[in-house]
Enzyme design. Structure first.
Site, PDB file in Angstrom:
ATOM      1  CB  ILE A 103      -0.905   0.046   1.255  1.00 50.22           C
ATOM      2  CG1 ILE A 103      -1.719  -1.240   1.394  1.00 50.22           C
ATOM      3  CG2 ILE A 103      -1.826   1.263   1.211  1.00 50.22           C
ATOM      4  CD1 ILE A 103      -2.497  -1.326   2.701  1.00 50.22           C
ATOM      5  CD  GLU A 150       8.979  -8.579  10.050  1.00 49.70           C
ATOM      6  OE1 GLU A 150      10.142  -8.170  10.047  1.00 49.70           O
ATOM      7  OE2 GLU A 150       8.206  -8.391   9.099  1.00 49.70           O
ATOM      8  CE  LYS A 209       4.925  -3.481   8.943  1.00 52.33           C
ATOM      9  NZ  LYS A 209       4.127  -4.713   8.806  1.00 52.33           N
TER      10      LYS A 209
HETATM   11  N1  HSE Z   1       5.794  -9.398   8.915  1.00 54.47           N
HETATM   12  C1  HSE Z   1       5.207  -8.261   8.271  1.00 54.47           C
HETATM   13  C2  HSE Z   1       3.703  -8.449   8.251  1.00 54.47           C
HETATM   14  C3  HSE Z   1       5.763  -8.145   6.886  1.00 54.47           C
HETATM   15  O1  HSE Z   1       3.224  -9.559   8.443  1.00 54.47           O
HETATM   16  O2  HSE Z   1       2.988  -7.485   8.062  1.00 54.47           O
HETATM   17  C4  HSE Z   1       5.400  -6.848   6.217  1.00 54.47           C
HETATM   18  O3  HSE Z   1       5.932  -5.750   6.877  1.00 54.47           O
END
Ligand code: HSE
Length: 442
Positions: free
Chosen positions: A134, A188, A203
């Site tokens: 996005i 991750e 984030k």
């Molecule tokens: N591990 C992260 C998620 C990957 O599942 O959103 C994308 O940033």
């Protein structure tokens, strides 16, 4: 005049391989869009890979790559905060633009990295770091640049959303779905980051900085993951017309009638939201970010939040932007890293967790005694906590009943005190389960 742009990709995991594949599939389109030749000349990898184009140099010495004067743009998709940080700093010092998907590194060390990039007049682009494919960074830094952003709420971890959706819809176990998320390249390297909310907190720190013009402050994000959510709570929430979603929320807080905020809330936690809201219906690996801005109002951005293709799409979009920077006269010109010019960043404090304001879902386990509900509601009313709904199920164990209470928004410290008093009642037999609730009014 057409130029030849040379890229290095550091790291050949899910995202790095996705970038190579994307370039392979879409090179003609990328050339048509940019007007320039684009070539990956180097990949940084510890182990030689036989499936890589033999024209690409495979190199284990990452420092040699970022110091190579022939390379124009370095794409860092190694992850982690040690080697990745060293190579990015060295790339910047060597005058290279950098594209990274590394939200952990930027959320925790971004202030230092961006300051160095400003000093060397290069750009560190990070669209892929937030919400996968996005284009939320571009939207917030550029498309919404005329607005004042008041709050945003997002589902910003694809793995967590995938797990919760599969558990709810198909009754699958947590471990089973997590294993699939790992196999699909969503999770991750350490999936605790996904399920404990740390990835979403990284984030959110980035989104909040570009929304409000504040320095990155990951350490002040209140963070809860999805591991304690039970099917029982999911079901009760549904009976009351809500879905439980793992949200990242950033909001300015104002005193009545004032224009300037006194603080900022940054929080990541499971949240009940009304089932008719679009966010409540964002399922699987999808992410969505709801941004409330003045004068625009609410806008919602939705798409794949993880996976090789989605992330590579965001990485290469940044590369395309940087190609424009590299091929016009004004080389130094770019959108500020945190959307606002560094001298204009605000010192509005991020509020401590006990000052957050939110509604609550409470689940109490009570003895089926006369007056217990009256005691509980009196405690809530003593703390000025307004009840929005109550659901009492018939006794499911001998003499005990689950009681569900939804409340209107209240300062967290009051709720903490009220819960302590409720738990001290003789008739309450277990710790009170609490999940925050947001009507997402917009
Ligand atoms: N591990 C992260 C998620 C990957 O599942 O959103 C994308 O940033």
């Amino acid at each position: 005049m057409s130029k030849s742009i040379k890229l290095a990709v550091l790291g050949l995991g899910t995202v790095g391989t996705g970038v190579l594949n994307l370039l392979n599939d879409n090179l003609a389109e990328l050339k048509r869009r940019s007007g320039h030749d684009i070539t990956i000349t180097h990949v940084g990898t510890r182990r030689h890979r036989d499936d890589i184009d033999p024209n690409i140099c495979q190199e284990s010495d990452l420092m040699a790559i970022v110091r190579n004067p022939n390379i124009d743009i370095v794409i860092e998709v190694i992850g982690g905060q040690t080697v990745a940080k060293e190579v990015i700093l060295e790339a910047i010092k060597n005058g290279k633009h950098v594209v990274t998907a590394n939200k952990a590194l930027l959320a925790e060390h971004g202030n230092e990295i961006f300051a160095l990039a400003e000093q060397y007049h290069v750009h560190v682009a990070y669209e892929a770091a937030v919400a996968g494919g996005i284009p939320i960074i571009k939207v917030m830094r550029e498309a919404l640049a005329a607005n004042k952003i008041d709050w945003l709420a997002g589902i910003i971890n694809g793995t967590g959303n995938f797990i919760m959706t599969e558990m709810r819809d198909k009754g699958r176990t947590f471990e089973d779905v997590l294993t699939e998320a790992q196999a699909l390249g969503y999770a991750e390297a350490d999936p605790t980051f996904d399920v404990a909310g740390i990835d979403a907190a990284h984030k959110l720190a980035l989104l909040a900085s570009i929304a409000f013009g504040i320095p990155l402050q990951f350490d002040k994000v209140y963070c809860e993951g999805i591991t304690d959510i039970t099917l029982q709570d999911v079901t009760y929430a549904q009976e009351l017309g809500y879905r439980i979603k793992h949200l990242g929320i950033a909001a300015r807080r104002y005193h009545d009638g004032q224009q300037k905020e006194y603080g900022i809330e940054l929080r990541v936690h499971p949240t009940l939201i009304p089932e008719d809201k679009l966010l409540a219906n964002v399922n699987g690996v999808k992410n969505a970010v709801l941004v409330n801005a003045h004068p625009l109002g609410a806008t919602l951005y939705y798409g794949d939040g993880a996976g090789a293709g989605a992330t590579a799409s965001a990485v290469m979009a940044d590369v395309m932007d940087l190609i424009r920077v590299l091929t016009v006269e004004n080389h130094g010109h770019h959108v500020p890293h945190l959307a606002f010019i560094p001298e204009a960043l605000s010192d509005t404090p991020v509020l401590p967790a006990d000052q957050m304001q939110t509604g609550y879902y409470l689940r109490l386990q009570a003895k089926d005694n006369l007056g217990v509900l009256a005691d509980v509601t009196r405690i809530l009313s003593d703390f000025g906590i307004n009840i929005d709904a109550i659901l009492q199920k018939p006794a499911h164990k001998q003499g005990e009943v689950p009681v569900i209470i939804l409340t209107l928004p209240v300062i967290e410290s009051k709720m903490n005190d009220a819960i302590k008093k409720i738990e001290a009642l003789d008739a309450i037999t277990a710790k009170v389960v609490r999940i925050r609730l947001d009507e997402l009014a917009s």
